[in-house]
Write an enzyme that holds these catalytic residues in place. Sequence first.
Site, PDB file in Angstrom:
ATOM      1  N   ASP A   1      -8.663  -6.492  -4.709  1.00  0.00           N
ATOM      2  CA  ASP A   1      -8.327  -5.168  -4.159  1.00  0.00           C
ATOM      3  C   ASP A   1      -8.938  -4.089  -5.048  1.00  0.00           C
ATOM      4  OD1 ASP A   1      -7.195  -2.849  -3.170  1.00  0.00           O
ATOM      5  OD2 ASP A   1      -5.123  -3.569  -3.261  1.00  0.00           O
TER       6      ASP A   1
ATOM      7  N   HIS B   1      -7.937  -5.113  -0.348  1.00  0.00           N
ATOM      8  CA  HIS B   1      -6.651  -4.444  -0.161  1.00  0.00           C
ATOM      9  C   HIS B   1      -5.866  -5.032   1.013  1.00  0.00           C
ATOM     10  CE1 HIS B   1      -3.785  -1.242  -0.642  1.00  0.00           C
ATOM     11  NE2 HIS B   1      -3.980  -0.807   0.582  1.00  0.00           N
ATOM     12  N   ASP B   2      -6.567  -5.388   2.056  1.00  0.00           N
ATOM     13  CA  ASP B   2      -5.911  -5.940   3.247  1.00  0.00           C
ATOM     14  C   ASP B   2      -5.195  -7.262   2.980  1.00  0.00           C
ATOM     15  OD1 ASP B   2      -6.154  -4.054   5.170  1.00  0.00           O
ATOM     16  OD2 ASP B   2      -7.734  -5.048   6.321  1.00  0.00           O
TER      17      ASP B   2
ATOM     18  N   SER C   1       0.844  -1.192   0.000  1.00  0.00           N
ATOM     19  CA  SER C   1       0.000   0.000   0.000  1.00  0.00           C
ATOM     20  C   SER C   1       0.887   1.253   0.000  1.00  0.00           C
ATOM     21  CB  SER C   1      -0.957  -0.057   1.200  1.00  0.00           C
ATOM     22  OG  SER C   1      -1.935   0.932   1.125  1.00  0.00           O
TER      23      SER C   1
ATOM     24  N   ARG D   1     -11.750   5.864  10.398  1.00  0.00           N
ATOM     25  CA  ARG D   1     -11.325   4.469  10.406  1.00  0.00           C
ATOM     26  C   ARG D   1     -12.425   3.542   9.894  1.00  0.00           C
ATOM     27  NH1 ARG D   1      -6.520   1.922  10.081  1.00  0.00           N
ATOM     28  NH2 ARG D   1      -6.397   0.075  11.379  1.00  0.00           N
TER      29      ARG D   1
END
Lengths: 415, 415
Positions: A320, A353-354, A154, A224
């Site tokens: 992602d 994405h994680d 990232s 968040r």
Amino acid sequence: MTSPGSVGVVQARLAEFDQPLALSCGQTLPSYQLAYETYGTLNAAHSNAILICHALSGTHHVAGTYDGQPDNIGWWDNMVGPGKPVDTNRFFVVGVNNLGGCHGSTGPASTNPATGHPWGSSFPFVTVEDWVHAQARLADRLGIQRFAAVMGGSLGGMQALQWSLAYPDRLSHALVIAAAPKLSTQNIGFNEVARQAIVTDPDFNGGNFIEAGVVPRRGLRLARMLGHITYLSDDAMHEKFGRELVGGQQRFSLEVDFAIESYLRYQGDKFSSRFDANSYLIMTKALDYFDPAASFGEGDLSRALSRARASFLVASFNSDWRFSPARSREIVKAVLDNRLPVAYAEIDAPQGHDAFLMDNPDYQSLVATYLQRVAAECQAALPLAGAAVATTDTGLGPTLDKATNASASSTMGGA
Amino acid sequence: MTSPGSVGVVQARLAEFDQPLALSCGQTLPSYQLAYETYGTLNAAHSNAILICHALSGTHHVAGTYDGQPDNIGWWDNMVGPGKPVDTNRFFVVGVNNLGGCHGSTGPASTNPATGHPWGSSFPFVTVEDWVHAQARLADRLGIQRFAAVMGGSLGGMQALQWSLAYPDRLSHALVIAAAPKLSTQNIGFNEVARQAIVTDPDFNGGNFIEAGVVPRRGLRLARMLGHITYLSDDAMHEKFGRELVGGQQRFSLEVDFAIESYLRYQGDKFSSRFDANSYLIMTKALDYFDPAASFGEGDLSRALSRARASFLVASFNSDWRFSPARSREIVKAVLDNRLPVAYAEIDAPQGHDAFLMDNPDYQSLVATYLQRVAAECQAALPLAGAAVATTDTGLGPTLDKATNASASSTMGGA
């Protein structure tokens, strides 16, 4: 070769820098400190170092645990350790908290020595370029003239890419994972919503909330919560939470109905009590601003990468949608245009994405295999002169002993 | 056939209902009013009526303008008018503001007759099911036993789908555009962030902000900024704003840097001054709760649709990531499983979810062609007895004259 394990109990170190750092914004930081950790042993040739750059909310605590804190596990512990893909039996691994962060490196929550008060809103907006310059100084301090590899996922991958442009002769390999050469308009839009959540929180106090004795928790929590949605794929969220109702039926109220609501609120609450709001603003701005094609190539990434000398591993994850595989392929194309070696993998992973933080045999064996080749190159490399290293940061003097100590104390888990 | 034009100056009407409405949540609304508009003329057979259902922030003002407000153009004016796809020369078109809204129909900002104070947080969480029941009563009032079509985009499309289940014999066609049979986990997640932005705004006052004399603008602004990102495709945002810097260069501050930030702030500010925060909460909860497969078919949409008798037009847009074409195909499959007529089109449109509101020749000709066939059916239909209509809502008496007036005043743009 040991069996997979942990680097064990590690210790964070602080490196103090008194040499002013000129920043992209035009301001100069007169002095600063960087928190870092190291794992493994720097070889005699100083050729086996790997720098790991963190993402938006990451830290220098990449692997292992802290003494008495067995649950405080580094954020990439599944990737870094003895026998792991980033094998600390072979590599000397450096993790560093970036400037502007809130985990030990100088940032908005630190005291501004000129005023005796927290920097707060007066802390400068640092950039990926600034981070890489600061990281290069830490490398000087550790006696590392050239990294075997700089890597990250990232925003961390963006730093690896930036290293290849700013210091083309100071890294052999750049591992750019789940990254993009610049944010899309949509990416910036999400960041802006997060920032506006923070700055319009009445407790933000124009950024000087520490002095006001409050924390803009509401804004950080929303930032968040929103971030989390973009880190996960739609499918992964469906798989994990679906439309499950925590109370078994619709509540027709503002209480938690769906499990996903509960999860997001929990993640938001947790984050709002541990992260500095100004750091969040700075990190997202650094993301937004990063655009090496604009900085180096007048909009042309291939032209920007003509400065690079490194070999590249670029990896993306098919689920992602924050930094889609297409964004990674832009980097691959620009590397290829410059006839530099590049390996590219689009990894099948459901998490979104994680995924760059998750266990995944394909992903981990890709990195492991790539770095085994890098390790073989390191062994073949000639020793560099330590004196030549020290001269690049003359005002500070060598601190190699300190780093060696950190390294020694950090390999307890290895065999 | 006239050339494409506007329905001209129109007038909103209010329909008062004193018959209690039992809601999904278990509460009962003792009385309520619905704001609506009509365009075109109801034919003698009362067979040419089309109901248009609005989406999250829409209203009953579907087409035309208001007297002295030439810029106050209906939200689907490009779709509805003389010679337009929903041709008011052929159809009697009804637009209605949903219960819980804030544009004239009874909602949280209305006065609760039992207390003399604004409903605020005590207004019940109404559902798509409740809206459809209320719309059916309005249809009774207007003398419409059976709609030629019920149509809408997004949440409006969900209402059209719900009509086919709740009142299978009261519509001939359901036009379900850019919709989904239920929200995904990700969809719910985004809604939850928006809601938390509102409820954690200190000015929200537990929902009773009107009595407190404030407006939770910060929360509404964030909710709308976030919503807007999900309404647009990444490509559309890129095309429109790219990474353009409004000041020509990076500001290294919290001021607006990128054009997309300016756009989102503007949209958020505008929305926060016109929309009721409690209505936003209710509308998003209605979206989250909608799940006809769970309500009617024990999780099986095909089973739920076994109640339906309508013919369907289902349309999706290829760049819509909020309600992707795959979600529309779930509806198509369930309709086909029940051997009901269904036409499906995945329309090539770059705008994302908002494409359902945009000019697009393929889209508009699809709707126009479909509705020409519906118009032909209407002409062939036998007249229904007006008396039979009135008995379905006996407590209220006929108000057909009122509707006719509204209709007469709304066809100035037609020829």
